[in-house]
Motif scaffolding. Structure first.
Motif, mmCIF file in Angstrom:
data_model
loop_
_atom_site.group_PDB
_atom_site.id
_atom_site.type_symbol
_atom_site.label_atom_id
_atom_site.label_comp_id
_atom_site.label_asym_id
_atom_site.label_seq_id
_atom_site.Cartn_x
_atom_site.Cartn_y
_atom_site.Cartn_z
ATOM 1 N N HIS A 218 -57.241 -45.337 -80.042
ATOM 2 C CA HIS A 218 -58.210 -44.760 -80.737
ATOM 3 C C HIS A 218 -59.714 -45.168 -80.752
ATOM 4 O O HIS A 218 -60.758 -44.664 -81.375
ATOM 5 C CB HIS A 218 -57.411 -44.739 -82.127
ATOM 6 N N ALA A 219 -59.764 -46.549 -80.232
ATOM 7 C CA ALA A 219 -61.121 -47.264 -80.544
ATOM 8 C C ALA A 219 -61.856 -47.016 -78.976
ATOM 9 O O ALA A 219 -62.635 -47.813 -78.698
ATOM 10 C CB ALA A 219 -60.726 -48.740 -80.611
ATOM 11 N N THR A 220 -61.080 -46.183 -78.235
ATOM 12 C CA THR A 220 -61.722 -46.147 -76.777
ATOM 13 C C THR A 220 -61.953 -44.719 -76.645
ATOM 14 O O THR A 220 -61.415 -43.729 -77.351
ATOM 15 C CB THR A 220 -61.065 -46.693 -75.699
ATOM 16 N N VAL A 221 -62.563 -44.051 -75.400
ATOM 17 C CA VAL A 221 -62.571 -42.987 -75.003
ATOM 18 C C VAL A 221 -61.885 -43.116 -73.513
ATOM 19 O O VAL A 221 -62.783 -43.709 -72.662
ATOM 20 C CB VAL A 221 -63.968 -42.134 -74.730
ATOM 21 N N ASP A 222 -61.078 -42.573 -73.176
ATOM 22 C CA ASP A 222 -60.224 -43.019 -71.912
ATOM 23 C C ASP A 222 -60.592 -42.023 -70.835
ATOM 24 O O ASP A 222 -60.166 -40.844 -70.827
ATOM 25 C CB ASP A 222 -58.500 -42.886 -72.176
ATOM 26 N N PRO A 223 -61.212 -42.741 -69.792
ATOM 27 C CA PRO A 223 -61.642 -41.892 -68.413
ATOM 28 C C PRO A 223 -60.370 -41.403 -67.759
ATOM 29 O O PRO A 223 -60.628 -40.662 -67.053
ATOM 30 C CB PRO A 223 -62.700 -42.705 -67.792
ATOM 31 N N VAL A 224 -59.455 -42.246 -67.905
ATOM 32 C CA VAL A 224 -58.334 -42.153 -67.068
ATOM 33 C C VAL A 224 -57.670 -40.629 -67.359
ATOM 34 O O VAL A 224 -57.415 -39.736 -66.473
ATOM 35 C CB VAL A 224 -56.974 -43.012 -67.073
ATOM 36 N N VAL A 225 -57.646 -40.370 -68.684
ATOM 37 C CA VAL A 225 -57.080 -38.988 -69.432
ATOM 38 C C VAL A 225 -58.065 -37.967 -69.039
ATOM 39 O O VAL A 225 -57.707 -36.711 -68.693
ATOM 40 C CB VAL A 225 -56.821 -39.016 -70.886
ATOM 41 N N ILE A 226 -59.389 -38.145 -69.058
ATOM 42 C CA ILE A 226 -60.365 -37.121 -68.536
ATOM 43 C C ILE A 226 -60.245 -36.871 -67.302
ATOM 44 O O ILE A 226 -60.200 -35.557 -66.802
ATOM 45 C CB ILE A 226 -61.963 -37.719 -68.907
ATOM 46 N N ALA A 227 -60.109 -37.857 -66.429
ATOM 47 C CA ALA A 227 -60.075 -37.429 -64.977
ATOM 48 C C ALA A 227 -58.773 -36.653 -64.850
ATOM 49 O O ALA A 227 -58.799 -35.678 -63.780
ATOM 50 C CB ALA A 227 -59.915 -38.898 -64.169
ATOM 51 N N ALA A 228 -57.608 -37.031 -65.333
ATOM 52 C CA ALA A 228 -56.529 -36.219 -65.072
ATOM 53 C C ALA A 228 -56.601 -34.875 -65.640
ATOM 54 O O ALA A 228 -56.117 -34.003 -64.673
ATOM 55 C CB ALA A 228 -55.442 -36.981 -65.946
ATOM 56 N N ALA A 229 -57.045 -34.562 -66.684
ATOM 57 C CA ALA A 229 -57.617 -33.322 -67.271
ATOM 58 C C ALA A 229 -58.314 -32.406 -66.141
ATOM 59 O O ALA A 229 -58.323 -31.310 -65.735
ATOM 60 C CB ALA A 229 -58.048 -33.398 -68.366
ATOM 61 N N ILE A 230 -59.468 -33.053 -65.577
ATOM 62 C CA ILE A 230 -60.450 -32.663 -64.537
ATOM 63 C C ILE A 230 -59.557 -32.164 -63.472
ATOM 64 O O ILE A 230 -59.630 -30.894 -62.875
ATOM 65 C CB ILE A 230 -61.535 -33.663 -64.095
ATOM 66 N N VAL A 231 -58.644 -32.878 -62.965
ATOM 67 C CA VAL A 231 -57.849 -32.711 -61.800
ATOM 68 C C VAL A 231 -57.078 -31.657 -61.946
ATOM 69 O O VAL A 231 -57.010 -30.377 -60.906
ATOM 70 C CB VAL A 231 -56.880 -33.870 -61.236
ATOM 71 N N LEU A 232 -56.435 -31.454 -63.035
ATOM 72 C CA LEU A 232 -55.688 -30.256 -63.230
ATOM 73 C C LEU A 232 -56.405 -28.950 -63.582
ATOM 74 O O LEU A 232 -55.986 -27.992 -63.167
ATOM 75 C CB LEU A 232 -54.736 -30.328 -64.533
ATOM 76 N N ARG A 233 -57.461 -29.219 -64.442
ATOM 77 C CA ARG A 233 -58.228 -27.714 -64.522
ATOM 78 C C ARG A 233 -58.922 -27.325 -63.189
ATOM 79 O O ARG A 233 -59.206 -26.285 -63.318
ATOM 80 C CB ARG A 233 -59.322 -28.180 -65.625
ATOM 81 N N LEU A 234 -59.212 -28.262 -62.232
ATOM 82 C CA LEU A 234 -59.875 -27.746 -61.202
ATOM 83 C C LEU A 234 -59.120 -26.798 -60.351
ATOM 84 O O LEU A 234 -59.548 -25.766 -59.437
ATOM 85 C CB LEU A 234 -60.343 -29.145 -60.340
#
Ligand code: ZN
Ligand code: ZN
Length: 428
Positions: A218-234
């Motif tokens: 909750h104290a971070t912005v997790d780029p791993v989750v962002i990257a995973a969402a990008i891969v799927l959404r692409l």
């Protein structure tokens, strides 16, 4: 018989006594491949051969490119192109002249190098064809512009030569001809008019997050989750945004983030490869990738906009319809209809088309078979089936090396001469 075919066919009769030398040059090139823009030994070797044949040779064009001019009286100027670079692949132990050489890649790492795309066959065949042309100057008239191009594999070589004043220094020319070996039986040729090979775009995307302890997400912005969402959404670009009749590839070939399971990293990096066959579709797909990457970062509350950096791009390769028909008819006349096939549209890419595009003249590019016919179970029409089934290696495989060398090189030299003969005039 096509009225222009006899020039090239007659020139090819001079090949018999030269084929062993062509094969020896091939084996030398094959044993000593070099990476893109590092083709120093290769360029020196082919420049020496072109000089010995009697061409006016210029080296260092666009880095390591070599240009040779063979003037032989009035008539059209025909550009003949071969590419010179190898790939960072460790060659399998198939042939005695296998590569044991290494090179230094763009990241500074020492890597094995192999002519796994067969550019060695392209160079050897072009030298063989030039030897035939120079030996029979009475048999034709016109000018041949021989181009030994660096760095095809990274998509930059032809544009580097053009940026080095290629057109001003060596132009104009009337047609650009090129060929590429393919996984198909020796002796067979594959041509296609119109769109032949895909445009390719590679991007590096860096997603910025805010790192921290894995126990306090909750104290971070997790780029791993962002990257995973990008891969799927692409994946929805091909599935939901491109018309079913249009072919597109969107591949995330590389995804890197983090170092340890309990650390949320600061950033993630994706490398994306895109293949398209139409300029409007290409623009639409690139815009969709940009939109999705930025929107996913925004959706996660990323502290900074993602960086989207182009890595390489290859233009669409489009064969001129009339010029390709001319070459195909000449091939059929010279080699027989059963040896000449319609090539499939390929999702691979090639920067050969830049020369013709820049000069505003027709391009014709074709494939020649590079392996033993036995491998394809006599199906010369659909050699891809043997590759898909794993019976035959494709280009970029550590096993892709011509074993039936003489028939492969013979047909490759003949193809260059027969195609060039469609423009070079018969001697008066
Ligand atoms: Zn390649
Ligand atoms: Zn290639």
């Amino acid at each position: 018989m096509h009225p222009d075919a006899p020039v090239g066919t007659r020139l090819a009769t001079g090949l018999d006594g030269r084929l062993e030398a062509v094969a020896a040059l091939y084996r030398d090139l094959h044993a000593h491949p070099e990476l893109a823009f590092a083709e120093h030994r290769t360029a020196a070797l082919v420049a020496d051969r072109l000089t010995a044949i009697g061409l006016e040779v210029t080296t260092g064009v666009g880095g390591t490119g070599v240009v040779g001019v063979l003037r032989n009286g009035a008539g059209p100027t025909v550009l003949l192109r071969a590419d010179m670079d190898g790939l960072p692949i460790a060659e399998d132990d198939t042939v005695a002249h296998r590569s044991r050489d290494t090179g230094v890649d763009a990241d500074g790492a020492t890597v094995p190098v192999m002519h796994a795309c067969g550019h060695d066959t392209h160079m050897a065949a072009l030298v063989g064809a030039l030897e035939c042309l120079a030996a029979d100057r009475a048999g034709w008239s016109g000018t041949v512009l021989a181009v030994m191009q660096p760095a095809e594999e990274v998509g930059g070589g032809s544009r580097a030569m053009l940026a080095d004043g290629f057109l001003e220094r060596f132009g104009p020319f009337d047609v650009a001809l090129g060929q590429h070996v393919t996984s198909a039986p020796a002796g067979h040729l594959y041509a296609r008019d119109g769109v032949f090979m895909a445009a390719a775009d590679s991007l590096r995307v860096t997603v910025h997050g805010r790192g921290g302890h894995g126990s306090t997400p909750h104290a971070t912005v997790d780029p791993v989750v962002i990257a995973a969402a990008i891969v799927l959404r692409l994946q929805t670009i091909v599935a939901r945004e491109v018309a079913p009749a249009d072919s597109v590839v969107v591949t995330v070939g590389s995804l890197h983030a983090g170092s340890k399971e309990n650390i949320i990293p600061d950033r993630a990096e994706l490398k994306i490869n895109i293949r398209t066959f139409d300029p409007d579709v290409r623009a639409r797909v690139l815009a969709a990738v940009d939109r999705i990457v930025r929107a996913e970062a925004a959706a996660a509350g990323a502290p900074a906009e993602p960086d989207i950096e182009p890595l390489t791009d290859f233009p669409l390769l489009v064969n001129d319809v009339d010029a390709t028909e001319r070459v195909r008819a000449a091939f059929e006349s010279a080699f027989g209809v059963p040896s000449v096939h319609e090539a499939p549209r390929r999702s691979g890419s090639e920067d050969f088309g830049c020369f013709g595009d820049a000069a505003g003249v027709p391009s014709v590019f074709w494939n020649f078979g590079g392996l033993d016919p036995d491998v394809y179970a006599a199906d010369a029409e659909h050699p891809e089936a043997a590759v898909t089934a794993g019976r035959a290696p494709g280009v970029h495989s550590p096993h892709f090396v011509p074993t039936a060398l003489e028939p492969v090189l013979r047909r490759a030299v003949e193809a260059v001469l027969v195609a060039a003969g469609c423009w070079l005039r018969p001697a008066p």
